[in-house]
Design a protein around this motif. Structure first.
Motif, PDB file in Angstrom:
ATOM      1  N   ILE A 289      -7.365   0.009  -9.120  1.00 17.29           N
ATOM      2  CA  ILE A 289      -7.778  -0.291  -7.743  1.00 17.29           C
ATOM      3  C   ILE A 289      -8.896   0.641  -7.316  1.00 17.29           C
ATOM      4  O   ILE A 289      -9.855   0.230  -6.667  1.00 17.29           O
ATOM      5  CB  ILE A 289      -6.627  -0.072  -6.730  1.00 17.29           C
ATOM      6  CG1 ILE A 289      -5.340  -0.684  -7.234  1.00 17.29           C
ATOM      7  CG2 ILE A 289      -6.983  -0.656  -5.384  1.00 17.29           C
ATOM      8  CD1 ILE A 289      -4.189  -0.381  -6.317  1.00 17.29           C
TER       9      ILE A 289
ATOM     10  N   TYR B   7       0.839  -1.199   0.000  1.00 20.63           N
ATOM     11  CA  TYR B   7       0.000   0.000   0.000  1.00 20.63           C
ATOM     12  C   TYR B   7       0.873   1.248   0.000  1.00 20.63           C
ATOM     13  O   TYR B   7       0.620   2.213  -0.720  1.00 20.63           O
ATOM     14  CB  TYR B   7      -0.904   0.030   1.227  1.00 20.63           C
ATOM     15  CG  TYR B   7      -2.019  -0.969   1.194  1.00 20.63           C
ATOM     16  CD1 TYR B   7      -2.886  -1.011   0.122  1.00 20.63           C
ATOM     17  CD2 TYR B   7      -2.205  -1.866   2.237  1.00 20.63           C
ATOM     18  CE1 TYR B   7      -3.917  -1.921   0.090  1.00 20.63           C
ATOM     19  CE2 TYR B   7      -3.230  -2.781   2.205  1.00 20.63           C
ATOM     20  CZ  TYR B   7      -4.089  -2.806   1.135  1.00 20.63           C
ATOM     21  OH  TYR B   7      -5.094  -3.703   1.106  1.00 20.63           O
TER      22      TYR B   7
ATOM     23  N   VAL C  35     -12.725  -0.291  -5.860  1.00 24.69           N
ATOM     24  CA  VAL C  35     -13.401   0.230  -4.672  1.00 24.69           C
ATOM     25  C   VAL C  35     -14.768   0.790  -5.045  1.00 24.69           C
ATOM     26  O   VAL C  35     -15.766   0.555  -4.359  1.00 24.69           O
ATOM     27  CB  VAL C  35     -12.518   1.301  -3.995  1.00 24.69           C
ATOM     28  CG1 VAL C  35     -13.273   1.991  -2.889  1.00 24.69           C
ATOM     29  CG2 VAL C  35     -11.258   0.675  -3.461  1.00 24.69           C
TER      30      VAL C  35
ATOM     31  N   THR D  38      -5.622   2.331   2.541  1.00 19.35           N
ATOM     32  CA  THR D  38      -5.599   2.518   3.998  1.00 19.35           C
ATOM     33  C   THR D  38      -4.975   3.862   4.373  1.00 19.35           C
ATOM     34  O   THR D  38      -5.677   4.760   4.741  1.00 19.35           O
ATOM     35  CB  THR D  38      -4.935   1.360   4.731  1.00 19.35           C
ATOM     36  OG1 THR D  38      -3.616   1.182   4.242  1.00 19.35           O
ATOM     37  CG2 THR D  38      -5.715   0.087   4.549  1.00 19.35           C
TER      38      THR D  38
ATOM     39  N   ARG E  38     -12.180 -10.353   2.876  1.00 16.12           N
ATOM     40  CA  ARG E  38     -10.799 -10.251   2.414  1.00 16.12           C
ATOM     41  C   ARG E  38     -10.781 -10.488   0.919  1.00 16.12           C
ATOM     42  O   ARG E  38     -11.264 -11.509   0.439  1.00 16.12           O
ATOM     43  CB  ARG E  38      -9.938 -11.279   3.129  1.00 16.12           C
ATOM     44  CG  ARG E  38      -8.525 -11.304   2.637  1.00 16.12           C
ATOM     45  CD  ARG E  38      -7.677 -12.231   3.494  1.00 16.12           C
ATOM     46  NE  ARG E  38      -6.591 -12.776   2.721  1.00 16.12           N
ATOM     47  CZ  ARG E  38      -6.242 -14.052   2.740  1.00 16.12           C
ATOM     48  NH1 ARG E  38      -6.887 -14.910   3.493  1.00 16.12           N
ATOM     49  NH2 ARG E  38      -5.250 -14.482   2.012  1.00 16.12           N
TER      50      ARG E  38
ATOM     51  N   THR F  25     -13.906  -2.461   2.448  1.00 16.50           N
ATOM     52  CA  THR F  25     -14.620  -3.734   2.334  1.00 16.50           C
ATOM     53  C   THR F  25     -15.826  -3.774   3.266  1.00 16.50           C
ATOM     54  O   THR F  25     -16.565  -4.746   3.255  1.00 16.50           O
ATOM     55  CB  THR F  25     -13.697  -4.924   2.626  1.00 16.50           C
ATOM     56  OG1 THR F  25     -13.066  -4.705   3.881  1.00 16.50           O
ATOM     57  CG2 THR F  25     -12.655  -5.088   1.572  1.00 16.50           C
TER      58      THR F  25
ATOM     59  N   MET G   9      -6.610  -7.014   0.350  1.00 15.91           N
ATOM     60  CA  MET G   9      -7.528  -5.958   0.793  1.00 15.91           C
ATOM     61  C   MET G   9      -8.420  -6.583   1.844  1.00 15.91           C
ATOM     62  O   MET G   9      -9.267  -7.393   1.546  1.00 15.91           O
ATOM     63  CB  MET G   9      -8.359  -5.427  -0.360  1.00 15.91           C
ATOM     64  CG  MET G   9      -7.659  -4.353  -1.152  1.00 15.91           C
ATOM     65  SD  MET G   9      -8.577  -3.890  -2.601  1.00 15.91           S
ATOM     66  CE  MET G   9      -9.543  -2.543  -1.969  1.00 15.91           C
TER      67      MET G   9
ATOM     68  N   HIS H 181     -10.020  -3.514   6.206  1.00 14.94           N
ATOM     69  CA  HIS H 181      -9.749  -2.526   5.177  1.00 14.94           C
ATOM     70  C   HIS H 181     -10.941  -1.590   5.093  1.00 14.94           C
ATOM     71  O   HIS H 181     -12.081  -2.042   5.181  1.00 14.94           O
ATOM     72  CB  HIS H 181      -9.512  -3.226   3.835  1.00 14.94           C
ATOM     73  CG  HIS H 181      -8.991  -2.313   2.770  1.00 14.94           C
ATOM     74  ND1 HIS H 181      -9.828  -1.499   2.062  1.00 14.94           N
ATOM     75  CD2 HIS H 181      -7.747  -2.081   2.311  1.00 14.94           C
ATOM     76  CE1 HIS H 181      -9.103  -0.796   1.205  1.00 14.94           C
ATOM     77  NE2 HIS H 181      -7.843  -1.129   1.332  1.00 14.94           N
TER      78      HIS H 181
ATOM     79  N   GLU I 248      -8.843   3.293  -0.412  1.00 14.38           N
ATOM     80  CA  GLU I 248      -8.174   2.352  -1.304  1.00 14.38           C
ATOM     81  C   GLU I 248      -6.902   1.798  -0.663  1.00 14.38           C
ATOM     82  O   GLU I 248      -6.660   0.603  -0.669  1.00 14.38           O
ATOM     83  CB  GLU I 248      -7.797   3.039  -2.619  1.00 14.38           C
ATOM     84  CG  GLU I 248      -9.002   3.518  -3.400  1.00 14.38           C
ATOM     85  CD  GLU I 248      -8.651   4.699  -4.280  1.00 14.38           C
ATOM     86  OE1 GLU I 248      -7.491   4.794  -4.710  1.00 14.38           O
ATOM     87  OE2 GLU I 248      -9.537   5.526  -4.533  1.00 14.38           O
TER      88      GLU I 248
END
Lengths: 151, 362, 376
Positions: C357, B160, C361, B245, C35, C30, C23, C27, B243
């Motif tokens: 990514i 990340y 999300v 953290t 996970r 989520t 993820m 997180h 996205e």
């Protein structure tokens, strides 16, 4: 299609299958060996057109495990309950239907995880919720002294 | 003029003279450096904490809540309490980080605002360094910060962090171009890079008014690009908590995290201060041509107050962005820069050059 | 020149490695303990492998030792945001027993279900905004949801897990204030809902982030069994309220909001449209609640006749199917819940491939996943 029409159509198409009118829906039981071919015809035949798998459940019985598929046709608006029995409970094996209905892939994983039914040709048959050493909790003979309090 | 009475030059000069009479020139220099350094240190800490408090209050106002209210009156001591908490927190260093770079990164990040802040004129006579290439110095030094972010992202040994660091790198390198270009537009107008002179030239009118349309365009580009350069929403991709953290500072805790946090807010101040200095007349009061009475009243307000009022105005604007807009995606952020801001900027420079050439800017 | 050529040729062999990112289970995006094992190349998603089961509570196993009046209490622990709609699965038991439920109960259930749907969509809306980086939406959504929760609290004492529906009827009669409060809420929310559009829907950045992203075709929606607003955005007409109406749904007129694009923006718009529809359903019913009992006469111990029963209800996330196998005893032999989240989740891998990514999300946000619903 109405229930009568559907029953008539299915019995002409699948003479080997056992077809009955259940309390709510038409129910059809097929042999484990025929499962995949029957399912394929059900999905592809124009008159049936079962393109949507609503639900896939496994039920444990004393001498076999039954897997129940609720199939619906989004175009013709009819619903069929397709049932198949496994051969015994020791090593139950069925053909996968995940190539016909992708959603079945994960429902089958769930059934494998909780009831221990193996599916041939399944692309990714792993435990879904539990880890590999766990038993099959939805079986009737599953014992867990810690978490299950029997009355 | 009336506001000259708020000039700090006599004060600084008298301190300088007094020191020279009592100690050697070398000691004078050392003492002056120390005083100035301490002043900046205190300013950064206090103003940083104030900005954190301000952001929480502004954010609360946008979100229909009160914000911090428990510690001190209206929660004024909240950020101080937070800061003490951060100071006392354990510094956790994950096992597999690149220890040297991991520890170096927060310092690189925090040093940048200190360097940049040194050339900003807060009020008449209140500017510690006055290079003749002041604007250039600001753009040059502020780009060092990205090294710290990249180091943090790389050294943390966390995916990340790495994605966050890389995003931030791509973003800052791109947007620096726009920041630089919009400053160049104004340098064409001013004809000098010396910050004190730029401010002085705005005595009879702020550049945003003097420079006609290109100056207004340059101002908007500068504010957008400046927001992006400080990694603030809607350009906060490097942190993007939904996205990544926390992006590049995921693995930092305690005071090291506080460094990143503080640097972000001081960078926010610097971007706003540069916008104010170059576009909005720095510490110069607001004057309207011909309204002598109005101008006289404006002159009564000290330059320091003018400067901070303008800076806080811009900061509020940038905070407003953050709490209203959703976050952009990395390719959209680069598209915005390379396909829109940069061509607009290049065209804008030409336009400004033309205006200056024709002598329409006075 | 030759050297340059060599460099160019050798750089052709340089490839970026794919790498895996976890993820979750903890997180921010989520929304619970899900996970996702995401295979990335740079920012681009190549594969999403959901790992579930972190809060699997074995509800299906528990039901085997509980009575039919106890089981509804477990259903609202599954999808806690559409608790009342899950409770409505007791329709399955009523149908099996062939009990005629009083009209009043049907009205109350439908009104409650639609209120619950609005509440769920409000929470979804604020969480979506937050996932896309617009944090202010979160507080607006929660503020308005509070009104509905207050109505729930007054009606049945609970705010989240309602336990209001039981086989045969509802637990208590509605509060005398109920109708007034609901009407006040509808009046207020009709003014507020356009505000949602102003804050988020019309935003250029939001539209850029959502239009054309994560397109799910109609065929895929059917094949993966993606139901609810997510499926309908792709044009899959799957509203159980319309196709197999239960409770008071046959009595009301409403449109099944349908889309064709199936992208993130359409899924978003569809839920906003559903809130309007829900309000119109409530408005049609709220003034006409008939007098009568709030529950049918039921035996103390409910025993279902031997056989198999299947009932579907429309929750805020899609189609909840209840499959009961009864052997005539007071406990069911087997209960299977076909939860909407379960099927919806596994379609994500199919549509998130090739997007970034940040898009993953956004896609997850518009699928509106509730993890206990998936794990059960």
């Amino acid at each position: 299609m109405t229930h009568e029409e559907l029953t008539a159509y299915l019995s002409s198409r699948f003479p080997a299958a056992e077809i009955s009118q259940g309390k709510q829906y038409v129910e059809m039981t097929v042999a484990a060996s025929d499962l995949h071919s029957v399912a394929q015809q059900l999905k592809e035949a124009k008159e049936a057109a079962f393109d949507y798998m609503v639900c896939l459940s496994g039920v444990d019985y004393p001498d076999h495990i039954k897997v129940v598929y609720h199939l619906e046709s989004t175009s013709l608006q009819h619903l069929l309950v397709l049932k198949v029995k496994t051969d015994g409970r020791e090593n139950p094996v069925l053909d996968t239907l995940s190539d016909l209905w992708p959603t079945a892939e994960f429902h089958e994983r769930e059934v494998y995880d909780l009831l221990g039914v193996k599916f041939n040709n399944h692309p990714d048959l792993r435990r879904l919720f539990l880890d590999d050493t766990w038993g099959f909790p939805l079986r009737k003979d599953y014992v867990d002294d810690v978490h299950i309090v029997s009355r | 003029m009336a506001f000259e009475k708020y000039d700090f030059t006599p004060l600084t000069q008298s301190i300088h003279q007094g020191l020279l009479e009592n100690v050697s020139p070398l000691m004078t220099m050392i003492i002056e450096w120390t005083i100035i350094g301490l002043l900046y240190l205190v300013f950064v800490a206090v103003f940083g904490l104030f900005l954190v408090y301000a952001e929480r209050k502004v954010c609360a106002a946008f979100q229909q809540r009160l914000g911090p209210m428990r510690v001190g009156p209206w929660g004024l001591l909240q950020t101080i309490a937070d800061f003490i908490k951060l100071l006392m927190k354990e510094l956790i260093q994950p096992k597999s980080v690149d220890s040297f770079l991991y520890n170096l990164a927060p310092f690189v990040v925090i040093i940048v605002p200190f360097l940049t802040i040194s050339v900003l004129p807060f009020a008449p006579g209140l500017q510690s360094l006055d290079f003749d290439i002041g604007v250039f110095f600001v753009t040059a030094v502020s780009s060092v910060g990205v090294i710290g972010v990249l180091l943090a992202g790389w050294a943390s040994n966390n995916k990340y962090s790495l994605i966050g660091g890389m995003r931030s790198g791509a973003q800052i390198v791109s947007y620096e171009l726009s920041v630089g270009m919009s400053l160049i537009t104004m340098i064409i107008l001013a004809g000098t890079m010396q910050i004190s002179e730029i401010v002085e030239l705005q005595r009879n009118g702020w550049f945003i008014f003097k420079g006609h349309i290109p100056a207004v365009i340059a101002f908007f580009v500068f504010v957008i690009a400046g927001t992006a350069e400080t990694n603030r929403g809607p350009f906060d991709l490097a942190e993007a908590e939904s996205e990544l953290t926390a992006g590049f500072h995921t693995e930092y805790s305690g005071i090291k995290f506080a460094f990143f946090f503080l640097a972000e807010y001081i960078n926010l101040f610097i971007v706003s201060a540069m916008a104010v200095t170059v576009f909005l007349g720095g510490w110069m009061p607001f004057h309207v041509g011909g309204w002598d009475g109005f101008n006289a009243i404006m002159d009564l307000i000290p330059g320091l107050v003018w400067f901070f009022a303008k800076v806080l105005g811009i900061i509020f604007l940038i905070m407003w962005f953050k709490w209203t807009f959703p976050r952009l995606r990395i390719d959209q952020i680069l598209t915005l820069e390379w396909k829109y801001l940069l061509p607009i900027n290049l065209f804008n420079i030409l336009l400004m050059a033309f205006i200056v050439l024709m002598g329409w800017h006075w | 020149m030759a050297e340059l050529k060599e460099i160019i040729i050798s750089s052709d062999n340089i490839k970026t490695d794919e790498y895996l990112v976890n993820m979750g289970p903890q997180h921010p995006s989520t929304h619970g303990v899900l996970r996702l094992l995401v295979k990335l190349e740079g920012e681009i998603v190549h594969n999403v492998q959901p790992h579930v089961g972190y809060i699997h509570s074995g509800i299906e196993k528990m039901t085997e030792s509980l009575s039919y009046t106890q089981i509804p209490h477990l259903t609202d622990r599954m999808d806690y945001l559409s608790a009342h709609m899950n409770n409505e699965a007791v329709v399955c038991v009523e149908n099996a027993l062939e009990v005629e439920v009083p009209e009043r109960v049907k009205y109350i259930r439908t009104i409650m279900a639609e209120l619950q749907r609005i509440a769920s969509h409000q929470l979804w809306w604020c969480a979506t905004g937050m996932d896309l980086g617009a944090l202010t939406t979160f507080f607006y959504g929660l503020r308005d949801r509070e009104d509905i929760l207050d109505i729930f609290e007054e009606t049945c004492g609970a705010r989240l897990t309602l336990n209001y529906s039981l086989p045969g009827g509802v637990m208590f009669d509605i509060h005398p204030n109920f109708q007034n409060r609901v009407k006040t809420f509808i009046k207020k929310f009709k003014k507020i809902l356009p505000e949602y559009d102003e804050l988020l829907t019309g935003n250029v950045i939001f539209q850029e982030r959502s239009k054309g992203i994560g397109v799910l075709s109609k065929e895929d929606a059917i094949a993966f069994g993606v139901t609810g607003p997510s499926g309908r955005a792709s044009g899959f007409s799957c509203d159980v309220r319309k196709h197999q109406p239960y409770s008071a749904y046959p009595l009301v007129k409403f449109n099944e909001a349908l889309g064709t694009e199936g992208d993130t923006f359409r899924r978003y718009q569809l839920r906003i449209a559903e809130m309007w529809e829900s309000m119109s359903i409530i408005e049609q019913l709220i003034d006409n609640i008939p007098e009568g009992d709030y529950t049918a006469k039921m035996k103390g111990v409910i025993k279902l006749p031997e056989g198999e029963f299947f009932q579907r209800v429309e929750t805020a996330r899609g189609e909840l199917g209840v499959y009961i196998v009864s052997d005539g005893k007071k406990n069911p032999y087997r209960v299977k819940f076909r939860s909407p989240g379960f099927s919806n989740l596994f379609a994500i891998n199919h549509i998130a491939k090739g997007w970034k990514i940040a898009d993953l999300v956004a896609i997850m946000a518009t699928f509106d996943l509730v993890i206990p619903d998936i794990d059960r």
